[in-house]
Every structure is written in structure tokens, then in C-alpha cells.
Enzyme design. Structure first.
Site, PDB file in Angstrom:
ATOM      1  N   PHE A 253       0.878  -1.163   0.000  1.00 10.87           N
ATOM      2  CA  PHE A 253       0.000   0.000   0.000  1.00 10.87           C
ATOM      3  C   PHE A 253       0.920   1.218   0.000  1.00 10.87           C
ATOM      4  O   PHE A 253       1.899   1.275   0.746  1.00 10.87           O
ATOM      5  CB  PHE A 253      -0.924  -0.002   1.227  1.00 10.87           C
ATOM      6  CG  PHE A 253      -1.924   1.112   1.189  1.00 10.87           C
ATOM      7  CD1 PHE A 253      -3.028   1.047   0.350  1.00 10.87           C
ATOM      8  CD2 PHE A 253      -1.757   2.247   1.961  1.00 10.87           C
ATOM      9  CE1 PHE A 253      -3.952   2.084   0.294  1.00 10.87           C
ATOM     10  CE2 PHE A 253      -2.673   3.295   1.909  1.00 10.87           C
ATOM     11  CZ  PHE A 253      -3.774   3.213   1.069  1.00 10.87           C
TER      12      PHE A 253
ATOM     13  N   ASP B  35       2.463  -4.979   8.396  1.00  8.50           N
ATOM     14  CA  ASP B  35       1.287  -4.123   8.280  1.00  8.50           C
ATOM     15  C   ASP B  35       0.067  -5.041   8.186  1.00  8.50           C
ATOM     16  O   ASP B  35      -0.085  -5.783   7.220  1.00  8.50           O
ATOM     17  CB  ASP B  35       1.409  -3.233   7.038  1.00  8.50           C
ATOM     18  CG  ASP B  35       0.198  -2.314   6.861  1.00  8.50           C
ATOM     19  OD1 ASP B  35      -0.901  -2.670   7.329  1.00  8.50           O
ATOM     20  OD2 ASP B  35       0.358  -1.241   6.248  1.00  8.50           O
TER      21      ASP B  35
ATOM     22  N   TYR C 284     -10.295   0.443  11.038  1.00  6.08           N
ATOM     23  CA  TYR C 284     -11.574   0.813  10.414  1.00  6.08           C
ATOM     24  C   TYR C 284     -12.019  -0.151   9.332  1.00  6.08           C
ATOM     25  O   TYR C 284     -13.054   0.066   8.708  1.00  6.08           O
ATOM     26  CB  TYR C 284     -11.538   2.249   9.882  1.00  6.08           C
ATOM     27  CG  TYR C 284     -10.326   2.653   9.077  1.00  6.08           C
ATOM     28  CD1 TYR C 284     -10.158   2.229   7.771  1.00  6.08           C
ATOM     29  CD2 TYR C 284      -9.343   3.462   9.634  1.00  6.08           C
ATOM     30  CE1 TYR C 284      -9.050   2.607   7.042  1.00  6.08           C
ATOM     31  CE2 TYR C 284      -8.238   3.845   8.920  1.00  6.08           C
ATOM     32  CZ  TYR C 284      -8.090   3.420   7.618  1.00  6.08           C
ATOM     33  OH  TYR C 284      -6.984   3.801   6.901  1.00  6.08           O
ATOM     34  N   LYS C 285     -11.237  -1.196   9.089  1.00  4.24           N
ATOM     35  CA  LYS C 285     -11.640  -2.170   8.077  1.00  4.24           C
ATOM     36  C   LYS C 285     -12.383  -3.322   8.773  1.00  4.24           C
ATOM     37  O   LYS C 285     -13.526  -3.150   9.198  1.00  4.24           O
ATOM     38  CB  LYS C 285     -10.416  -2.636   7.313  1.00  4.24           C
ATOM     39  CG  LYS C 285      -9.697  -1.499   6.562  1.00  4.24           C
ATOM     40  CD  LYS C 285      -8.463  -2.007   5.842  1.00  4.24           C
ATOM     41  CE  LYS C 285      -7.635  -0.870   5.257  1.00  4.24           C
ATOM     42  NZ  LYS C 285      -8.313  -0.186   4.133  1.00  4.24           N
TER      43      LYS C 285
ATOM     44  N   ARG D  38     -12.642  -4.808  -6.344  1.00  2.25           N
ATOM     45  CA  ARG D  38     -12.355  -5.453  -5.052  1.00  2.25           C
ATOM     46  C   ARG D  38     -13.659  -5.768  -4.314  1.00  2.25           C
ATOM     47  O   ARG D  38     -14.534  -4.898  -4.197  1.00  2.25           O
ATOM     48  CB  ARG D  38     -11.537  -4.524  -4.139  1.00  2.25           C
ATOM     49  CG  ARG D  38     -10.134  -4.292  -4.536  1.00  2.25           C
ATOM     50  CD  ARG D  38      -9.288  -3.769  -3.361  1.00  2.25           C
ATOM     51  NE  ARG D  38      -9.976  -2.753  -2.560  1.00  2.25           N
ATOM     52  CZ  ARG D  38      -9.454  -2.191  -1.474  1.00  2.25           C
ATOM     53  NH1 ARG D  38      -8.244  -2.562  -1.048  1.00  2.25           N
ATOM     54  NH2 ARG D  38     -10.115  -1.278  -0.804  1.00  2.25           N
TER      55      ARG D  38
END
Lengths: 416, 416
Positions: free
Chosen positions: B141, B210, B235-236, B384
Site C-alpha cells: 500500500f 502491516d 476501520y476495516k 475489489r
């Protein structure tokens, strides 16, 4: 010791009532959730603005709960840091496009200092003398000093603490940046922002200001005084809520050379391009880092509504009137010598708090809080009383001094 | 192209109903605010847990509004980063005392990388060969790569991108630290955490993971696999809300030598002593920086209640069943060659999302969203779909594939 005499009390209470009646900001009290306590700790955590609960409930239930991921665009989440930054900017004298909200004050101190060092060194490239020194005011709030030490270590600079009063004289040819607190967190002393900034510039250095204890309490004039970079929190006089995000000001002239040590994807020129190479965005949003903390940030945005139509000049005038009046009441009620004001008498050197040195300050503050007057205690011997002009009145102020006198006299507790 | 034939649809829809009926996690759906859409973007922003609105309203109205400053102690605000850190820790296989919540993922990547470099260089002091290299997986990312570049620059290291599949072979005597994404954000590929960590250690390097796309979706086993440091967002799959604070894991063995580049006052051994000299606290809270963002943090804490009694093994089993089933439905409904799965077929290499390469992916996703199936689009050609086992069911999954097939077939829109 005796309690304050009744005639002095009656006279000052009467004066307080008149001052409240004449106060052009008094209507703003209705914009906050208040109660029977005299809350003089708004310099630590501002009171709750009345608009926040409903707005935050809507952010949670509708924007997050129903719109979910769409809210990044449709609810304006993505652009919140710069949008809210502009609103904070108005309160500290910054034209739009120079302030972003996000991260903690400590993290922003790191960005500002490293960014300033790089700009200062870039401006001095080719000189014989290296710009390898960071000055910090020696009575700084601790985190600024700790972060400055890390910034110095990671950029090969030396860190030199200097009394704020000597800062203008101390900046020199080796100084890359000076970091100064606009108002001292402990004493409430207001430092000379225009003078120190000008002295820094004359020496070829940049000056970074920490506005935590001034923003929302007095006019700062960042643009007017040519400040380079500044940081501040939003949970004190700006009432953004506990731990609400801090902000970073980078003056427009420095933005093209602002080279952040925390170049997160939110500061990329094309954040959703997901490119492996970092290309910084233009403008203030170069100071962004990672995904912004939306709930806290939008609570802050709602909290800022109380500033609509308010001039910082009016706030400053009332702030000085409140602290003057408090010092007068303390002088009238508290036996001489029992407390000593650390806050300067001169208006030009005073922020929006009164700090009183006092034996047993910890116990005194605990008793004050039990009796409904909330200030705070700073180790080892300081009582701090913060005056927030939007919701503190003169009657509150008189009562705080009266209860303080009673506590110091050891009188039985009575919440007036 | 034709639509999927009716018998295939009926058969898979029936199978979905059976799978949902047998799903031991299906009761968890009631803990979330859901609606008629099939929300497959929980790998970007998790859905709203039902407990959050009331809890956050109480934090605002009572803890901030009424208790105000007292809440730092009485409402447990001050200790929230480590208390909530321990709850996140349980979900990533970390024993208590090793995780703190706060700041963004980007800021935590900076702390973790610089901290890891200092530990690795300290361990190698006196060697002939300098440890001056940071490896990063080349499909990372973006923010991790940008921050790694800054960390490299500020510590005098070189940054070398390496394909994650070659990371274990690439670590060498000059490697200070390798930074690897546990699950690739774009393809959903799961990288070999135990193997790469062991290879790093064999070379004398540290490895930072990560966990943004794995925490809450599969067992991570930080302690079990001897991970050095790790970061992740909340937050995922952890459903903490937009921009909720990230976390930092520092393995207990490394904590005494963890030397943060962001030594804010919240990580001081005696934060309220306000001492000018920095003395780091022991333990995980050495990773704290400034004042924590309380509203967002306590929303996260309430959101974590949905994990009570949930095993990550059960979550992983359902996650794989969901992604397997989605791939089967796509295979049955979508004409061969119209999309290509970038997500590995092997369970050991798959996270909790399916990424499909597809011409016109941006337009296809926009139409999917219009028809009530929410995934996301990653430039230039990737659809996705994230599968969040706590609130996504098999009927949702079948419907998503069916609507995808209809969109790809150019059939008139119909939200099933």
C-alpha cells in the site's frame, strides 16, 4: 484567617452582575452545555458545544451507518482536514489554504520542525556556516521539547533551550528554527510573537509557534506577522472535544518547499493513483499524513459553529476583563501573601489564564473542585484558572475567587 | 451475452441458504446496522456496529459534557490507548501489554520502522557490515512505501523494494528491517508471515508487519510467530469507524530498546511530572505520542464488543468459505474470460477479499453500486470485494456474483 468581608463581596458581586449584563458575548453561553459548576478548565478541555451531540449522532448513524464508504465523497469526509483547517485559520489570522487539521499536536510539532529545518537549510545552501541549531523556549510544554530533541537528533541539529524572553536575542547564524509557545501553559504568560518572528527572520531562521494556549483566546495574526509555521490543538479554547485533532499552518510562501518527514498517502498529489513514487500535493494539504480521524474531526467542525459572527478582538477584550476582574477579586478576598500570581499584570504579556502559586496547591484545587470551582493543578505548586470568554461570565469569576478565599481560609465547604 | 441460466442460479441460491443456516457466526449480523445492499467494502470501511451510537452519545453528553476534564481519570480516557490496545491484541495474537491504539497507520509505520532500525543497529553494534538497508514489499500500500522512504532518509538507510514472494530470500547482512503487508491491499494475496519473519531473524534483521488487511479477518499470531513490530488500522475488519485510530505492536522483548522517533508526552514515564527531560515509559505505552483522540477511540472500543466470544479461527473458516463460494458463483455466472481473479486459489495465500481484473472496472463498479452491491475499484482495472465474516452471508455472496454477471452482460438493472 477570616472569610472575605461581606461588603467587599457584595460590591464585587454587584459589579459582576453589571459586567455580565453589558457583555456582548454573554448570549454565546447558550451555545454550550453548562451546569452549576464554575468551569475554569477550558484551557485544558473546552466545554461541550450544544450543537455537537446531534451532529455527531448524524455522522455516526447516517454518514457512517447508512452511506458508509460513499461518505468519503458524498459527505465531504475526504476534504474535511483542509475545510476545517480554513475555519481554524480564520481564528488564528490565516487566510484560506494554509491550515490542515489532523494528527496530534506532538505529531504536528515534528512535521513543522523538520519541515522548517529543511526550508531554512535550503535557503542557506552554500553558506559557510551550517544552520544546525534548533532553539526551544525552555519553559515549553514538555512534548514540544521532547519532539524537538527527536527532530534535532534525526536531522543532525543541536537543540538549545532558551528562555522565551531571550529568544529574540538568541537566534543567530546557526539557528535553523526556533520553536516557541505563544502562551506559556503554566504561567499564562503571552510571548512576543511579532518580535520573536521578526528577530528570527532577521537572522535567517524560521520560527514555529505553538498556539495551543492562544488560539480561540486572543488574536494571533499568523499572516499579519509573517509567521512561518505554527501548530496547535483544538480541544482547549476551540472546544473540539477530548483529543480532537490538532492543526498545522504552513505559510503560503513556504508551501512549495515544505518537505514533510511524514509523507503519508493523504498528502500525495494523486492519492488514489496509488503510485509507488511520492509526489506531494500543493498547498496546505501537503501537511496531511494518513486517513483522518473523521468522528473527532466532524465533532470539531460542529464545535466551531459557536465562532460564527464572533471576532477574536471581542474575545480578547473579554478575556482580559475576566482575568483582570479575577485578580481584583482574589486581591480583595484572599489575604495578602497567601497566593502569588505568576500571570503577568501587563495585558500585553497575558494569555487567558491566571496561574496562582500557592502552598498545598494540589489539596486546594481538590477542595475547590469539591465546591464546584473547576480549575487544575500543575505540579508542584500552581493553581491554574482558564478563562474562556464564550462561556465564562463575571459572576462565575467572582464566585471562583470567593470560593478560593473560603478554601484558603479553611472555612467549611459551601457551594455558593 | 446471456444472463446466468436459471437452474444454476436456483442451485447456488439454495446452497447459499443452507450455508447461512449452518453458519455459527450468522447471529453476529444482528450486532451491525445493515440494509438491503450487499456491502462488500468492509475491507475499506467496516459497517456500523449497533452498540456504537448509544455509547458515543454517552461519551459526548455525559463524559465530555458533564464530567468534562474529570473524565480523563474517572471515565478511563487516559488509559484508553493501552486498554483498547489489549483488546485489539487478542485479535492479532498478542498477549496483553504489547499493543497501543492511537495515531494513523502512516504515523505508526514511521514509529515502527525507525524503532526497528534502531533496535537492529543496536544489536549489530561492532559488526563490520552496517545495517543500513530497509526492505519493503514492492506492491505495498503506497503510504508504507512513502513513509519507509522518509524513515530511510532520516536514518541514513537505503530503501529497497522487493517482491513479497522474494522477501525471505532478499533479507541479508545489511538489512535492518523489512516492512511487509500481511495481505496485499489490491490482490488480496496473503503473505507468509511466519516464513518471512523467521528469514528476517536468521539474517539478524527485524520484520515489521502491516496488518491493515488481515486483522479481524484471519488469525495473525504475532506472539506465536515471533513478530517484532506490527501496525494496522481499525476501520476495516475491526469496524472502528472512519479514520478510527491505528495501533502499534512492539513485542515485549523489544520494548526496553524501543526508541520512538515521536517521543510525545503521553509516552513519558511520568507524563504529569512535566519534566523537561524525556524518560520513556515502560511497555507498550512507549509507543504513544500525544493526547489520544478520545471520541474516535471510544467508538472503536464499543465497536470491538462484537468480537466478544468470537474466535478468529471461526472467522477465518467462514472467510475462506465465503471467498470460495464467491469464486464458484462468479465461475458459474460470469462467462469465462470476462474477469480474471487476482486472488490466489490456495487458501494459504488468500486474505479475505476477492480481486477481479476486469475491463471497464470503474464503470462496472459504479453500476454494481447502483444495483446495491458495494465493492470498490482500484485503478486501473481491479474490482475489489471484501468479505467480512461477521456480517456477510452466503446469500449476499451469491447475489453479488449474480448482479455482477448481470452488469457484465449489460442486462437491464435489477436489484435482486
Amino acid at each position: 484567617m477570616s472569610e472575605p468581608n461581606a461588603s467587599a463581596t457584595a460590591s464585587l458581586a454587584e459589579e459582576a452582575a453589571k459586567l455580565d449584563a453589558a457583555d456582548e458575548l454573554s448570549a454565546k453561553r447558550a451555545d454550550f452545555i453548562l451546569d452549576d459548576t464554575v468551569y475554569l478548565d477550558g484551557n485544558s478541555l473546552g466545554a461541550l458545544p450544544a450543537a455537537v451531540p446531534a451532529r455527531l449522532a448524524d455522522v455516526v448513524a447516517r454518514e457512517w451507518g447508512r452511506l458508509r464508504i460513499r461518505s468519503w465523497g458524498e459527505s465531504g469526509w475526504w476534504t474535511a482536514p483542509e475545510r476545517i483547517g480554513d475555519r481554524v485559520g480564520r481564528l488564528v489570522g490565516a487566510a484560506p489554504g494554509q491550515v490542515v487539521v489532523g494528527d496530534s499536536t506532538s505529531v504536528n510539532v515534528f512535521k513543522a520542525l523538520v519541515g522548517a529545518i529543511r526550508i531554512a537549510q535550503g535557503q542557506s545552501a552554500g553558506r559557510d556556516v551550517a544552520r544546525d541549531e534548533i532553539l526551544v523556549d525552555e519553559s515549553t510544554f514538555p512534548t514540544d521539547g521532547y519532539i524537538a530533541e527527536s527532530a534535532a537528533r534525526m536531522t543532525g541539529c543541536a537543540l538549545r533551550p532558551v528562555p522565551a524572553a531571550e529568544m529574540a536575542a538568541a537566534v543567530g547564524p546557526r539557528t535553523a528554527v526556533a520553536l516557541v509557545n505563544h502562551v506559556d501553559y503554566r504561567t499564562g504568560r503571552l510571548h512576543d510573537l511579532p518580535g520573536i518572528t521578526a528577530a528570527g527572520h532577521a537572522a535567517g531562521a524560521l520560527v514555529v509557534w505553538d498556539l495551543c494556549h492562544s488560539a480561540g483566546a486572543l488574536p494571533v495574526g499568523l499572516d499579519e506577522h509573517g509567521v512561518d509555521l505554527a501548530v496547535g490543538c483544538t480541544y482547549k479554547y476551540l472546544n473540539g472535544g477530548p483529543g480532537s485533532p490538532a492543526y498545522l499552518y504552513v505559510a503560503r510562501e513556504h508551501q512549495p518547499r515544505f518537505d514533510s518527514p511524514l509523507p503519508g498517502w493523504n498528502s500525495h498529489a494523486d492519492p488514489f493513483g496509488m503510485a509507488p513514487a511520492y509526489v506531494p500535493a500543493d498547498g496546505a494539504l501537503r501537511g496531511r499524513v494518513g486517513t483522518p480521524d473523521i468522528l473527532s474531526m466532524l465533532a470539531l467542525e460542529a464545535a466551531l459553529d459557536v465562532w460564527d459572527g464572533v471576532s477574536t478582538a471581542a474575545v480578547r477584550a473579554k478575556s482580559l476583563a475576566l482575568t483582570d476582574f479575577f485578580l481584583r477579586c482574589v486581591g480583595a478576598y484572599v489575604p495578602a501573601g497567601r497566593v502569588e500570581s505568576l500571570t503577568p499584570a501587563a495585558h500585553g504579556e497575558r494569555g487567558s489564564q491566571v496561574a496562582l502559586r500557592c502552598a498545598d496547591a494540589g489539596e486546594v484545587m481538590a477542595e475547590l473542585i469539591r465546591r464546584g470551582v473547576v480549575g487544575d493543578f500543575r505540579h508542584p505548586d500552581v493553581l491554574r484558572f482558564g478563562f474562556t470568554p464564550l462561556y465564562t461570565g463575571f459572576a462565575d469569576t467572582e464566585r471562583a475567587a470567593r470560593v478560593l478565599a473560603a478554601v484558603l481560609a479553611g472555612a467549611p465547604g459551601e457551594v455558593a
